[in-house]
Enzyme design. Structure first.
Site, PDB file in Angstrom:
ATOM      1  N   TRP A 201       4.427  -1.811   0.474  1.00 28.43           N
ATOM      2  CA  TRP A 201       4.564  -2.390   1.802  1.00 28.43           C
ATOM      3  C   TRP A 201       5.238  -1.306   2.675  1.00 28.43           C
ATOM      4  O   TRP A 201       6.437  -1.054   2.546  1.00 28.43           O
ATOM      5  CB  TRP A 201       5.453  -3.616   1.763  1.00 28.43           C
ATOM      6  CG  TRP A 201       4.887  -4.932   1.356  1.00 28.43           C
ATOM      7  CD1 TRP A 201       4.899  -6.073   2.086  1.00 28.43           C
ATOM      8  CD2 TRP A 201       4.283  -5.311   0.094  1.00 28.43           C
ATOM      9  NE1 TRP A 201       4.331  -7.120   1.381  1.00 28.43           N
ATOM     10  CE2 TRP A 201       3.947  -6.674   0.153  1.00 28.43           C
ATOM     11  CE3 TRP A 201       3.979  -4.595  -1.074  1.00 28.43           C
ATOM     12  CZ2 TRP A 201       3.333  -7.356  -0.896  1.00 28.43           C
ATOM     13  CZ3 TRP A 201       3.360  -5.270  -2.130  1.00 28.43           C
ATOM     14  CH2 TRP A 201       3.044  -6.629  -2.024  1.00 28.43           C
ATOM     15  N   ILE A 238      -1.957   0.609  -0.050  1.00 27.39           N
ATOM     16  CA  ILE A 238      -0.960   0.542   1.018  1.00 27.39           C
ATOM     17  C   ILE A 238      -1.115  -0.767   1.765  1.00 27.39           C
ATOM     18  O   ILE A 238      -2.225  -1.144   2.175  1.00 27.39           O
ATOM     19  CB  ILE A 238      -1.125   1.718   2.009  1.00 27.39           C
ATOM     20  CG1 ILE A 238      -0.860   3.052   1.326  1.00 27.39           C
ATOM     21  CG2 ILE A 238      -0.216   1.534   3.221  1.00 27.39           C
ATOM     22  CD1 ILE A 238       0.566   3.274   0.889  1.00 27.39           C
ATOM     23  N   LYS A 239      -0.012  -1.476   1.952  1.00 26.59           N
ATOM     24  CA  LYS A 239      -0.001  -2.667   2.801  1.00 26.59           C
ATOM     25  C   LYS A 239       0.680  -2.314   4.109  1.00 26.59           C
ATOM     26  O   LYS A 239       1.781  -1.763   4.122  1.00 26.59           O
ATOM     27  CB  LYS A 239       0.732  -3.828   2.135  1.00 26.59           C
ATOM     28  CG  LYS A 239       0.735  -5.079   3.021  1.00 26.59           C
ATOM     29  CD  LYS A 239       1.785  -6.092   2.614  1.00 26.59           C
ATOM     30  CE  LYS A 239       1.801  -7.242   3.631  1.00 26.59           C
ATOM     31  NZ  LYS A 239       2.930  -8.169   3.419  1.00 26.59           N
ATOM     32  N   GLN A 240       0.036  -2.661   5.224  1.00 19.10           N
ATOM     33  CA  GLN A 240       0.582  -2.329   6.528  1.00 19.10           C
ATOM     34  C   GLN A 240       0.239  -3.416   7.544  1.00 19.10           C
ATOM     35  O   GLN A 240      -0.810  -4.060   7.443  1.00 19.10           O
ATOM     36  CB  GLN A 240       0.008  -0.984   7.004  1.00 19.10           C
ATOM     37  CG  GLN A 240       0.577  -0.456   8.296  1.00 19.10           C
ATOM     38  CD  GLN A 240       2.088  -0.305   8.256  1.00 19.10           C
ATOM     39  OE1 GLN A 240       2.822  -1.220   8.650  1.00 19.10           O
ATOM     40  NE2 GLN A 240       2.555   0.843   7.752  1.00 19.10           N
TER      41      GLN A 240
END
Length: 352
Positions: A201, A238-240
């Site tokens: 995150w 990837i968390k965005q």
């Protein structure tokens, strides 16, 4: 899934704007297309066969299995936002088993939650749906509140309860970010050694990122750089948050930037802004999943579909959405998650 969602109908007057846009600043031929196989992008990497197997379990599960796209159900808000505030709209989710049941009912690729939630029912469900254990959290009981991510358990503990992946948050830009970066880099190294996948995150957090003019926490340039730091510590996904603005470096007045950089890389179109986030994930070789955001009521369906369309057309590999789903009755929660999945199943929606 019984029926495909009519994406154009949900987007309404905005359908043309989102579905027919073409990115010209960073063209699609530079982007790794998730639909061509996301796990395969790691075959020449240092990830060992066990990590590839874990990634395959995640990408091949649920309604999106085998498409290269993922839809993860994340419910860690009991810690991050307080349990009473998160679950008062639907008391079912005080019971951790219902969190896992929602992921199964909706055909999610996996469920991301806390040590306590997943450990409580691991023997019953860990082999039925991929578990992603969130290693660290920002708890809100400390007074006055502080914004720091603290480890709640170990990578080994997550492995023991049957998780195929670990997740973690780094607050890039915060005064604690150096410690968090070192902690999570070490945790991800251990996770890879154990054959687990890693999801980061990549959030920005600094009071100076919000000016009198605008809040730049979701600026494409700042979040894009956070992504670039995330892939550097070998996050597999990837968390965005979806970008809502740009020019963070310029307007705040720090870092390296110039006007030509902004002009050559992006416009103010939401897909272009998200494309910059994807570019910072090694041009999509590391998958980008955007978050679904909070629940606002009736507009949730349109916002969820809109976010999925932006992510997919920008070159992302999926959506991670919790509050819009679990803060409503089960059938409605399943419906909104399936509407997101329909975007990724619709082959007419392609890279912009």
């Amino acid at each position: 899934m019984k029926d495909q969602t009519n994406i154009s109908e949900i987007l309404g007057d905005d359908a043309e704007y989102y579905l027919n846009y073409e990115c010209k600043k960073i063209p699609k031929n530079r982007i790794k297309n998730a639909a061509e196989g996301t796990v395969e992008s790691f075959i020449d990497s240092n990830r060992n066969p066990q990590v590839l197997r874990s990634l395959a379990q995640l990408y091949n599960h649920g309604n999106l299995g085998g498409t290269g796209y993922i839809n993860i159900l994340p419910i860690d808000q009991g810690i991050e936002h307080s349990a009473a505030f998160s679950f008062y709209k639907n008391q079912d989710y005080f019971d951790p088993e219902n969190i896992v049941k929602l992921a199964l009912a909706a055909g999610s690729n996996g469920v991301a939650s806390t040590f306590g939630v997943l450990a409580r029912h691991s023997r019953k469900y860990a082999y039925k749906v991929p578990f992603i254990v969130k290693l660290n959290h920002n708890e809100l009981l400390t007074y006055p509140n502080k914004y720091d991510q603290i480890l709640f358990g170990s990578v080994r503990e997550a492995w023991n309860l049957g998780a195929i992946a670990v997740g973690a948050t780094i607050y890039f830009g915060s005064k604690e970010s150096n410690r968090q970066l070192q902690e999570i880099a070490a945790a991800f190294e251990e996770a890879h050694q154990l054959g687990m996948a890693t999801i980061l995150w990549c959030y920005t957090r600094n009071s100076e990122f919000k000016t009198e003019k605008e809040d730049f926490h979701s600026a494409a340039d700042l979040t894009g750089q956070a992504n670039h730091l995330g892939v550097t510590i070998q996050a597999d996904i990837i968390k965005q948050k979806l970008p809502e603005t740009n020019f963070g470096f310029r307007e705040i007045g720090f870092g390296k930037y110039n006007d030509e950089m902004y002009e050559s890389l992006t416009t103010d179109h939401p897909i272009d802004l998200c494309r910059l986030q994807v570019a910072n994930c090694y041009m999509g070789k590391i998958g980008l999943i955007n978050s679904g955001g909070g629940s606002k009521g009736e507009s949730d369906y349109k916002e969820a579909v809109r976010t999925a369309v932006i992510n997919k057309r920008a070159g992302g590999c999926g959506l991670i959405m919790g509050r819009k789903a679990f803060q409503r009755p089960l059938k409605e929660g399943v419906k909104i998650l399936e509407s997101v999945q329909s975007v990724y199943l619709d082959k007419s929606i392609t890279l912009a």
